[in-house]
Design a protein around this motif. Structure first.
Motif, PDB file in Angstrom:
ATOM      1  N   ARG A  66     -91.507 -37.613   6.557  1.00  0.00           N
ATOM      2  CA  ARG A  66     -92.719 -38.414   6.384  1.00  0.00           C
ATOM      3  C   ARG A  66     -93.326 -38.696   7.759  1.00  0.00           C
ATOM      4  NH1 ARG A  66     -89.599 -40.696   2.093  1.00  0.00           N
ATOM      5  NH2 ARG A  66     -90.737 -40.661   0.086  1.00  0.00           N
ATOM      6  N   PHE A  67     -94.573 -39.092   7.748  1.00  0.00           N
ATOM      7  CA  PHE A  67     -95.232 -39.418   9.009  1.00  0.00           C
ATOM      8  C   PHE A  67     -94.504 -40.529   9.755  1.00  0.00           C
ATOM      9  CE2 PHE A  67     -99.268 -37.742   6.941  1.00  0.00           C
ATOM     10  CZ  PHE A  67     -99.299 -36.606   7.728  1.00  0.00           C
ATOM     11  N   ASP A  68     -93.987 -41.491   9.002  1.00  0.00           N
ATOM     12  CA  ASP A  68     -93.311 -42.627   9.635  1.00  0.00           C
ATOM     13  C   ASP A  68     -91.998 -42.220  10.305  1.00  0.00           C
ATOM     14  OD1 ASP A  68     -95.357 -44.232   8.717  1.00  0.00           O
ATOM     15  OD2 ASP A  68     -94.291 -44.833   6.884  1.00  0.00           O
TER      16      ASP A  68
ATOM     17  N   LEU B  90     -99.597 -41.964  18.671  1.00  0.00           N
ATOM     18  CA  LEU B  90    -101.045 -41.747  18.721  1.00  0.00           C
ATOM     19  C   LEU B  90    -101.470 -40.599  17.812  1.00  0.00           C
ATOM     20  CD1 LEU B  90    -103.834 -42.276  19.885  1.00  0.00           C
ATOM     21  CD2 LEU B  90    -103.258 -40.802  21.822  1.00  0.00           C
ATOM     22  N   VAL B  91    -100.738 -39.486  17.851  1.00  0.00           N
ATOM     23  CA  VAL B  91    -101.072 -38.341  17.007  1.00  0.00           C
ATOM     24  C   VAL B  91    -100.981 -38.710  15.535  1.00  0.00           C
ATOM     25  CG1 VAL B  91    -100.345 -36.013  16.329  1.00  0.00           C
ATOM     26  CG2 VAL B  91    -100.392 -36.641  18.736  1.00  0.00           C
ATOM     27  N   ILE B  92     -99.920 -39.383  15.149  1.00  0.00           N
ATOM     28  CA  ILE B  92     -99.733 -39.768  13.743  1.00  0.00           C
ATOM     29  C   ILE B  92    -100.827 -40.737  13.300  1.00  0.00           C
ATOM     30  CG2 ILE B  92     -98.181 -40.896  12.110  1.00  0.00           C
ATOM     31  CD1 ILE B  92     -97.320 -38.096  13.105  1.00  0.00           C
TER      32      ILE B  92
ATOM     33  N   GLY C  23     -92.461 -31.982  18.292  1.00  0.00           N
ATOM     34  CA  GLY C  23     -92.789 -32.252  16.893  1.00  0.00           C
ATOM     35  C   GLY C  23     -94.087 -31.648  16.396  1.00  0.00           C
ATOM     36  N   LYS C  24     -94.590 -30.626  17.060  1.00  0.00           N
ATOM     37  CA  LYS C  24     -95.875 -30.018  16.668  1.00  0.00           C
ATOM     38  C   LYS C  24     -95.796 -29.359  15.285  1.00  0.00           C
ATOM     39  CE  LYS C  24     -95.881 -27.367  20.239  1.00  0.00           C
ATOM     40  NZ  LYS C  24     -94.601 -27.833  20.759  1.00  0.00           N
ATOM     41  N   THR C  25     -94.836 -28.452  15.115  1.00  0.00           N
ATOM     42  CA  THR C  25     -94.711 -27.720  13.851  1.00  0.00           C
ATOM     43  C   THR C  25     -94.361 -28.664  12.697  1.00  0.00           C
ATOM     44  OG1 THR C  25     -93.957 -25.771  15.069  1.00  0.00           O
ATOM     45  CG2 THR C  25     -93.568 -25.787  12.701  1.00  0.00           C
TER      46      THR C  25
ATOM     47  N   LEU D 166    -105.051 -32.150  19.105  1.00  0.00           N
ATOM     48  CA  LEU D 166    -104.039 -33.195  19.056  1.00  0.00           C
ATOM     49  C   LEU D 166    -103.004 -32.899  20.138  1.00  0.00           C
ATOM     50  CD1 LEU D 166    -103.536 -33.389  15.185  1.00  0.00           C
ATOM     51  CD2 LEU D 166    -104.792 -35.037  16.604  1.00  0.00           C
ATOM     52  N   PHE D 167    -102.865 -33.794  21.100  1.00  0.00           N
ATOM     53  CA  PHE D 167    -101.972 -33.575  22.227  1.00  0.00           C
ATOM     54  C   PHE D 167    -100.653 -34.311  22.007  1.00  0.00           C
ATOM     55  CE2 PHE D 167    -106.300 -33.200  23.882  1.00  0.00           C
ATOM     56  CZ  PHE D 167    -106.243 -31.963  24.493  1.00  0.00           C
ATOM     57  N   PHE D 168     -99.568 -33.574  22.047  1.00  0.00           N
ATOM     58  CA  PHE D 168     -98.225 -34.139  21.886  1.00  0.00           C
ATOM     59  C   PHE D 168     -97.595 -34.345  23.261  1.00  0.00           C
ATOM     60  CE2 PHE D 168     -99.211 -32.547  17.811  1.00  0.00           C
ATOM     61  CZ  PHE D 168     -98.370 -33.126  16.881  1.00  0.00           C
ATOM     62  N   SER D 169     -97.096 -35.537  23.505  1.00  0.00           N
ATOM     63  CA  SER D 169     -96.455 -35.835  24.788  1.00  0.00           C
ATOM     64  C   SER D 169     -94.956 -35.623  24.685  1.00  0.00           C
ATOM     65  CB  SER D 169     -96.750 -37.282  25.186  1.00  0.00           C
ATOM     66  OG  SER D 169     -96.248 -38.178  24.206  1.00  0.00           O
ATOM     67  N   ILE D 170     -94.301 -35.559  25.851  1.00  0.00           N
ATOM     68  CA  ILE D 170     -92.835 -35.481  25.838  1.00  0.00           C
ATOM     69  C   ILE D 170     -92.294 -36.789  25.264  1.00  0.00           C
ATOM     70  CG2 ILE D 170     -92.700 -33.894  27.794  1.00  0.00           C
ATOM     71  CD1 ILE D 170     -91.939 -36.277  29.543  1.00  0.00           C
ATOM     72  N   ILE D 171     -91.189 -36.709  24.581  1.00  0.00           N
ATOM     73  CA  ILE D 171     -90.624 -37.888  23.919  1.00  0.00           C
ATOM     74  C   ILE D 171     -89.801 -38.684  24.926  1.00  0.00           C
ATOM     75  CG2 ILE D 171     -89.191 -38.687  22.014  1.00  0.00           C
ATOM     76  CD1 ILE D 171     -89.848 -36.074  20.582  1.00  0.00           C
ATOM     77  N   GLN D 172     -90.019 -39.980  24.958  1.00  0.00           N
ATOM     78  CA  GLN D 172     -89.325 -40.835  25.913  1.00  0.00           C
ATOM     79  C   GLN D 172     -87.824 -40.876  25.625  1.00  0.00           C
ATOM     80  OE1 GLN D 172     -90.927 -42.221  28.598  1.00  0.00           O
ATOM     81  NE2 GLN D 172     -92.644 -41.008  27.813  1.00  0.00           N
ATOM     82  N   ASP D 173     -87.049 -41.032  26.689  1.00  0.00           N
ATOM     83  CA  ASP D 173     -85.585 -41.023  26.564  1.00  0.00           C
ATOM     84  C   ASP D 173     -85.087 -42.080  25.585  1.00  0.00           C
ATOM     85  OD1 ASP D 173     -85.561 -38.980  28.332  1.00  0.00           O
ATOM     86  OD2 ASP D 173     -84.548 -40.044  29.958  1.00  0.00           O
TER      87      ASP D 173
END
Length: 555
Positions: free
Chosen positions: A15-17, A24-26, A51-53, A182-189
């Motif tokens: 799910r989106f959540d 931001l993308v969601i 998480g793009k795909t 839609l720009f995906f950023s690196i995921i924070q640690d």
């Protein structure tokens, strides 16, 4: 027989959540669905494992989900996709007739795009929208992109295109301009650690938070890489702890790494080679050791500059930090980084790694008297009276010295000090060095003769026990000596030197500067009496010529 999915696939967001670290993308996608404003073409770009795909598939599911209408009415109560309707179940089984996913890395040609163009005009079968997801879109050929342009600009009604890429710069600008990006950023640690902790709890995997932090750090913002590493460690050890991760990744033991660094600093080549044989580097990953060393030196650099106080000091760091300077750390980082390409491309990586450490031991210049509170760095302060920059304490002291010397009403002495630069490299030993150009060696006698006059000013500002030394090896391209006369509020130029020994220079004592384009009424000044004109004769030894005095001017 049921085949158990690996952790990355099993815990893929449903799910989106559930999407990690892309708030931001969601939010943009959910608002688009809530307002029923769906764009015909989307471009999802970002680093691997962000998480793009997954997000594209969730978006496709939501577009055809039966709960979409309820979501538009009550967005806070309804979660998309519902994963219960026929459309969502078909998506979860990768059997939805209206969702076509294409790997552009395997289908790069223009013929593949033409097939998409031909089928895109067909109406959807099960849902309201027909969705095409083109993964790794940057792998498409230029001809394929050009063939794609027309349908992207005017797509058939009810058709949505989604392009996912890790390298948006390879997508031609004409395609980018037709997309909603839609720009995906690196995921924070911390987000990665929280998600790994959730997975470990659900899977009954014993773990340490320190170990999960290490996994997050090594994954470099890729959640997929972090989950795969967690699974690899789980298969290798009963508990996910720091030691099991280091062993799985081929990390060098921390104590061994400190021992290598300490031996490098001691410049003991023989002991260094023996240490390599003892550790047996071939049992470890060379690139990992290289990265470990870079990170260790970087941590020492932060501690030395007191930038990152969160780093825990252990006894090994404490021993090394006291005998290493910032310059050495920077030199080590530069040398180590120069080996990155060699280590990744060579057929003898272990030999090159040994050569790197030996090279470090030979080239670094270690001052054994350096410690955390006492480092010898040359600080040369060049004072410019017109600067607006903030000055440190020592510069302020130097400025006060110049002001007080100016108040002595000795124009020549003031001009000499105005040309000096202050070297504080030995200030901890109560010694100041005044730097002058080579030509100013002729003024050394004047400085010594008047020392009783100006030394008290230095003692007042820098300490009563400070000593002054002169260095006449400073190179100055353009030197000018200026006499300051506060009564007239004017700076009067005595001489401007364009070469070391000019053939002829005109020297003025008061008010006027001779300009080649204008004529002034002047008279020659007789200074043959050296006892009466000692300083004027000293100046003429350096700047050959005559001294003129403007008419109607008295001395």
């Amino acid at each position: 027989m049921n085949i158990q999915l690996n952790l990355a696939r099993k815990w893929r967001s449903k799910r989106f959540d559930d999407v990690v670290g892309q708030e931001l993308v969601i939010r943009l996608i959910k608002n688009s669905l809530y307002r029923n404003l769906v764009f015909p073409v989307y471009l999802l770009s970002g680093p691997k494992g962000s998480g793009k795909t997954t997000t594209a598939r969730l978006f496709a599911s939501a577009l055809n989900c039966n709960e979409l209408s309820n979501f538009e009415k009550k967005p806070q109560e309804v979660s998309l996709p519902c994963n219960q309707c026929n459309s969502c179940i078909s998506m979860s089984k990768f059997a939805h007739p209206d969702f076509i996913e294409i790997d552009a890395a395997s289908n790069t040609g223009v013929e593949n795009i033409r097939q998409i163009i031909e089928t895109a005009s067909f109406m959807p079968v099960l849902g309201k929208k027909k969705i095409y997801l083109i993964d790794e879109a940057h792998m498409l050929s230029k001809a394929a992109f050009n063939a794609f342009l027309k349908i992207l600009e005017e797509p058939p009604t009810g058709t949505v295109f989604m392009l996912a890429t890790t390298d948006v710069n390879k997508i031609i600008s004409t395609v980018q301009s037709r997309c909603f990006q839609l720009f995906f950023s690196i995921i924070q640690d911390q987000d990665i650690v929280n998600h790994l902790s959730f997975i470990c709890t659900e899977e009954n995997i014993s773990f340490d938070i320190e170990a999960l932090n290490l996994i997050a750090n090594q994954s470099q913002g890729s959640l997929r890489d972090a989950i795969n590493l967690l699974e690899k460690v789980r298969l290798n050890s009963e508990k996910v702890d720091k030691e099991s991760i280091l062993e799985t990744l081929g990390f060098l033991n921390e104590n061994n790494l400190f021992e290598i660094l300490n031996t490098v600093l001691n410049k003991n080549i023989v002991e260094l080679i023996n240490l390599f044989n003892k550790i047996n580097l071939k049992n470890y990953n060379v690139i990992i050791i290289w990265k470990q060393f870079i990170e260790l030196v970087h941590q020492l650099f932060l501690i030395k500059n007191q930038i990152d106080t969160s780093i825990k000091l252990n006894k090994n760091i404490d021993l090394i930090i006291n005998k290493i300077s910032i310059k050495i750390l920077l030199d080590m980082l530069e040398i180590a980084h120069s080996y990155e390409f060699k280590l990744s491309k060579t057929t003898l990586p272990y030999l090159n790694l040994e050569l790197m450490f030996i090279n470090l031991a030979q080239k670094i210049n270690l001052d054994k008297n350096n410690n955390l509170d006492k480092e010898k760095f040359t600080q040369v302060i060049n004072i410019n009276n017109n600067t607006d920059n903030k000055l440190d304490i020592n510069q302020d002291k130097w400025k006060k010295v110049l002001v007080e010397i100016d108040s002595l009403k000795d124009p020549l002495l003031n001009s000499i000090f105005q040309q000096a630069e202050l070297d504080l490299s030995n200030y901890l030993n109560k010694e100041l060095i005044l730097l002058f150009s080579k030509d100013f060696v002729f003024f050394k006698d004047i400085l010594e003769e008047t020392k009783k006059t100006w030394i008290t000013i230095f003692n007042k500002n820098f300490g009563i026990d400070v000593s002054i030394k002169f260095n006449f090896n400073k190179i100055i391209n353009n030197t000018s000596i200026t006499l300051n006369n506060k009564n007239n509020n004017q700076n009067e130029e005595i001489a401007e030197k364009k070469s070391i020994y000019p053939k002829k220079e005109t020297i003025l004592i008061k008010n006027s500067i001779i300009n080649n384009k204008k004529e002034y009424k002047t008279k020659s000044l007789d200074i043959s009496n050296q006892s009466k004109w000692p300083r004027a004769n000293t100046i003429l030894k350096i700047f050959p010529g005559k001294i003129y005095l403007e008419e109607n001017t008295s001395l």
